[in-house]
Design a protein around this motif. Structure first.
Motif, mmCIF file in Angstrom:
data_model
loop_
_atom_site.group_PDB
_atom_site.id
_atom_site.type_symbol
_atom_site.label_atom_id
_atom_site.label_comp_id
_atom_site.label_asym_id
_atom_site.label_seq_id
_atom_site.Cartn_x
_atom_site.Cartn_y
_atom_site.Cartn_z
ATOM 1 N N SER A 8 0.831 -1.199 0.000
ATOM 2 C CA SER A 8 0.000 0.000 0.000
ATOM 3 C C SER A 8 0.871 1.256 0.000
ATOM 4 C CB SER A 8 -0.921 -0.005 1.221
ATOM 5 O OG SER A 8 -1.668 1.189 1.286
ATOM 6 N N LYS A 9 1.898 1.256 0.849
ATOM 7 C CA LYS A 9 2.813 2.399 0.883
ATOM 8 C C LYS A 9 3.594 2.524 -0.418
ATOM 9 C CE LYS A 9 3.456 2.345 5.909
ATOM 10 N NZ LYS A 9 4.435 2.151 7.000
ATOM 11 N N GLN A 10 3.973 1.367 -0.970
ATOM 12 C CA GLN A 10 4.711 1.381 -2.231
ATOM 13 C C GLN A 10 3.882 2.006 -3.349
ATOM 14 O OE1 GLN A 10 6.017 -2.469 -3.536
ATOM 15 N NE2 GLN A 10 7.091 -1.676 -5.326
ATOM 16 N N CYS A 11 2.627 1.632 -3.406
ATOM 17 C CA CYS A 11 1.732 2.179 -4.442
ATOM 18 C C CYS A 11 1.513 3.676 -4.233
ATOM 19 C CB CYS A 11 0.398 1.443 -4.422
ATOM 20 S SG CYS A 11 0.501 -0.276 -4.985
ATOM 21 N N CYS A 12 1.375 4.075 -2.977
ATOM 22 C CA CYS A 12 1.128 5.485 -2.673
ATOM 23 C C CYS A 12 2.308 6.354 -3.095
ATOM 24 C CB CYS A 12 0.846 5.647 -1.180
ATOM 25 S SG CYS A 12 0.480 7.359 -0.695
ATOM 26 N N LEU A 13 3.523 5.950 -2.617
ATOM 27 C CA LEU A 13 4.706 6.727 -2.976
ATOM 28 C C LEU A 13 4.983 6.682 -4.466
ATOM 29 C CD1 LEU A 13 7.302 6.051 -0.131
ATOM 30 C CD2 LEU A 13 6.003 8.123 -0.586
ATOM 31 N N GLY A 14 4.754 5.560 -5.084
ATOM 32 C CA GLY A 14 4.959 5.429 -6.525
ATOM 33 C C GLY A 14 4.026 6.340 -7.310
ATOM 34 N N SER A 15 2.786 6.428 -6.845
ATOM 35 C CA SER A 15 1.822 7.305 -7.524
ATOM 36 C C SER A 15 2.231 8.770 -7.391
ATOM 37 C CB SER A 15 0.424 7.092 -6.929
ATOM 38 O OG SER A 15 -0.006 5.760 -7.113
ATOM 39 N N ILE A 16 2.637 9.141 -6.159
ATOM 40 C CA ILE A 16 3.095 10.527 -5.956
ATOM 41 C C ILE A 16 4.311 10.828 -6.831
ATOM 42 C CG2 ILE A 16 4.070 12.141 -4.282
ATOM 43 C CD1 ILE A 16 2.386 10.763 -2.138
ATOM 44 N N GLY A 17 5.245 9.887 -6.862
ATOM 45 C CA GLY A 17 6.428 10.075 -7.696
ATOM 46 C C GLY A 17 6.088 10.204 -9.167
ATOM 47 N N LEU A 18 5.138 9.376 -9.618
ATOM 48 C CA LEU A 18 4.726 9.436 -11.023
ATOM 49 C C LEU A 18 4.086 10.783 -11.344
ATOM 50 C CD1 LEU A 18 4.554 7.760 -13.624
ATOM 51 C CD2 LEU A 18 2.278 7.000 -12.894
ATOM 52 N N ILE A 19 3.268 11.260 -10.408
ATOM 53 C CA ILE A 19 2.628 12.575 -10.612
ATOM 54 C C ILE A 19 3.674 13.681 -10.677
ATOM 55 C CG2 ILE A 19 1.123 14.302 -9.562
ATOM 56 C CD1 ILE A 19 -0.539 11.963 -8.436
ATOM 57 N N LEU A 20 4.633 13.642 -9.736
ATOM 58 C CA LEU A 20 5.672 14.665 -9.722
ATOM 59 C C LEU A 20 6.521 14.616 -10.982
ATOM 60 C CD1 LEU A 20 6.878 14.552 -5.998
ATOM 61 C CD2 LEU A 20 5.518 16.336 -7.117
ATOM 62 N N ALA A 21 6.913 13.443 -11.404
ATOM 63 C CA ALA A 21 7.727 13.308 -12.615
ATOM 64 C C ALA A 21 6.960 13.795 -13.839
ATOM 65 C CB ALA A 21 8.166 11.858 -12.792
ATOM 66 N N GLY A 22 5.671 13.463 -13.894
ATOM 67 C CA GLY A 22 4.862 13.930 -15.020
ATOM 68 C C GLY A 22 4.686 15.436 -15.013
#
Length: 528
Positions: A8-22
């Motif tokens: 769950s934490k992995q998905c959360c941080l990954g989503s935030i990272g993807l948003i920031l990178a985009g």
């Protein structure tokens, strides 16, 4: 449950990272377009903008330096073998406070109408000379009277000739510097002409005194009525003059030469090219072109330098397109005939000391020494925003003296383009404005750095848990297995790698297994 929390934490941080990178990527792609839009909005002229304050009353230390030519051998003018000799006096420096008056906005066509007013004060400390200096120059009143009737009937010419004789007019006149400049001086011939104008509409007397800058101090009437584009609908039009004195062309020049176009003098369109800029001069009733010369640096900012040269002051001799500026009489390149713009007075404009002019003019007068550094007219403009960084406006006024067969005073005079004065207005962008411009220039780089940081942080968040998982997996490897692997990787005692042999849970090398048998320990256990 722990694995669920982990993923769950992995998905959360990954989503935030993807948003920031985009977001960082999109920001980098569209940053320049966004910045350009913001700059354009700031450049547009409107009552509530910073641009308006700088345009209406520029916060600059402005001044005009005037140099007068003293005619030292006027008593030898009728001797055609002797050239007129002039001595440059000055500068006479005047502080200038410019302002815009009678401002009217026209949102329907994105223009603004206004008048230009300047107040001048003599700056004695920066001047070289006094306003009470006596100077001898050409008698412009008598000369203008003779030129006004040059193409009229014999009777009209004789009337003027009689008037000049009656009032004891001479070829020269001696006045103080203040009288030649802003104060002006009275002349009996002007008074007579004013009285005669009441009986004839053909006689026009625009001034009650003679003076080269008379009626220019604290008055907007001499500069005329301007209409200028604000750039609200099209930024490429900002600063361009729409019309002057309520018309889009003048009556002083024919064809395209009579068109009112170019900059009004304060603004130029952004994204300038290395070709040509132009501005409209109300004093000359025409547009002046300036060609690109070089890239230069002013207050740490790179600008395009546009300078006046042969094209600027040509009247068709070198550039056929300029022939319509001849106003009926084409002269060698180097002077501009603005007589029709100056009520018939034989006024010709050149660069100071006939810089960039045909040698024909330099050979007529002694005391003239043209220099590019001192006498070139140039504008340095920041190209991306069209903001002037440095302007050196330099012009010289010359009077054409020539024979007139029916006017006694001018019957036996040589033909001379006589220099009477030259002036310069040099203005450099203030350090405060220059600092603001440097910050604007740094914004693209700052934006890309911020975008790069956001993208890098986003990628780090995306890879955070995979990297953490990889590190933890390595930490869970049994210590014995790590020791074994370390032994495999380490060399043997003789420098060669020795394979390991496991016997009864003990490890030994191949070499040790072939060691000679010791009979003393063979039959005994470890505790015997």
């Amino acid at each position: 449950m722990r694995m669920t929390d982990f993923f769950s934490k992995q998905c959360c941080l990954g989503s935030i990272g993807l948003i920031l990178a985009g977001f960082g990527t999109l920001f980098a792609v569209f940053w320049l377009d966004f910045l350009e839009t913001q700059i354009i909005n700031e450049l547009k002229l409107a009552p509530d903008t910073r641009t308006y304050d700088m345009w209406k009353s520029p916060p600059l230390d402005m001044s005009i330096e005037i140099y007068l030519f003293n005619w030292t051998n006027y008593d030898q003018f009728h001797n055609h073998s002797v050239k007129p000799i002039v001595e440059e006096l000055g500068p006479y420096v005047f502080r200038e406070k410019p302002d815009k008056v009678n401002i009217v906005w026209h949102p329907e066509n994105s223009t603004v109408s206004f008048g230009k007013l300047s107040v001048f004060h003599f700056d004695a400390e920066r001047s070289k000379g006094s306003l009470d200096d006596n100077i001898t120059s050409v008698n412009i009143v008598a000369l203008s009277a003779a030129e006004t009737v040059r193409w009229q009937s014999y009777v009209e010419q004789k009337k003027v000739s009689l008037g000049l004789s009656l009032y004891n007019e001479e070829l020269h006149v001696t006045k103080t510097a203040r009288e030649f400049l802003f104060d002006g001086y009275e002349d009996d011939l002007i008074e007579m002409a004013k009285e005669m104008s009441a009986f004839s509409s053909d006689i026009v007397v625009p001034f009650d005194r003679a003076g080269y800058f008379y009626m220019r101090n604290n008055s907007a009437s001499l500069m005329g009525h301007y209409n200028m584009y604000t750039g609200a609908d099209d930024i490429s039009k900002i600063g361009s003059i729409g019309n002057w004195n309520y018309g889009n062309r003048t009556k002083f020049f024919a064809d395209t030469c009579g068109m009112v176009n170019g900059s009004a003098g304060e603004f130029y369109p952004p994204q300038l090219k290395k070709d040509q800029v132009s501005f409209f001069s109300p004093d000359m009733c025409r547009t002046l072109p300036f060609d690109f010369e070089a890239e230069v640096e002013v207050e740490g900012i790179t600008g395009y330098k546009y300078s006046g040269g042969a094209r600027t002051i040509d009247n068709g001799t070198l550039y056929p397109a300029n022939e319509c500026f001849c106003a009926g009489e084409c002269m060698p390149s180097g002077v501009l005939n603005i007589s029709s713009c100056r009520y018939g007075s034989p006024v010709f404009v050149s660069f100071p000391h006939f810089y960039a002019a045909d040698p024909f003019y330099l050979d007529q007068v002694e005391g003239i020494n043209p220099s590019k550094d001192k006498h070139q007219f140039y504008l340095t403009i920041e190209p991306s925003m069209g903001i002037p960084l440095e302007v050196a406006a330099r012009f010289q006024l010359n009077l054409l003296i020539r024979p007139s067969s029916n006017v006694a005073l001018y019957q036996d005079v040589p033909t001379v383009f006589f220099p009477v004065l030259w002036f310069q207005q040099k203005v450099t962008v203030s350090p405060e404005v220059a600092a603001d411009l440097r910050q604007v220039h740094a914004l693209p780089t700052i934006g890309y750095i911020c975008a790069g940081v956001v993208i890098a942080f986003g990628i780090l968040l995306i890879l955070w848990f995979p990297l953490l998982k990889l590190i933890c997996r390595r930490d869970r490897v049994p210590k014995r297995q790590r020791d074994v692997e370390k032994e495999k990787e380490s060399p043997g005692p003789d420098g060669a790698d020795s394979p390991l042999i496991f016997t009864n849970g003990l490890k030994t090398s191949e070499k040790s297994s072939t060691k000679p048998h010791d009979s003393r320990t063979t039959d005994k256990g470890p505790y015997n």
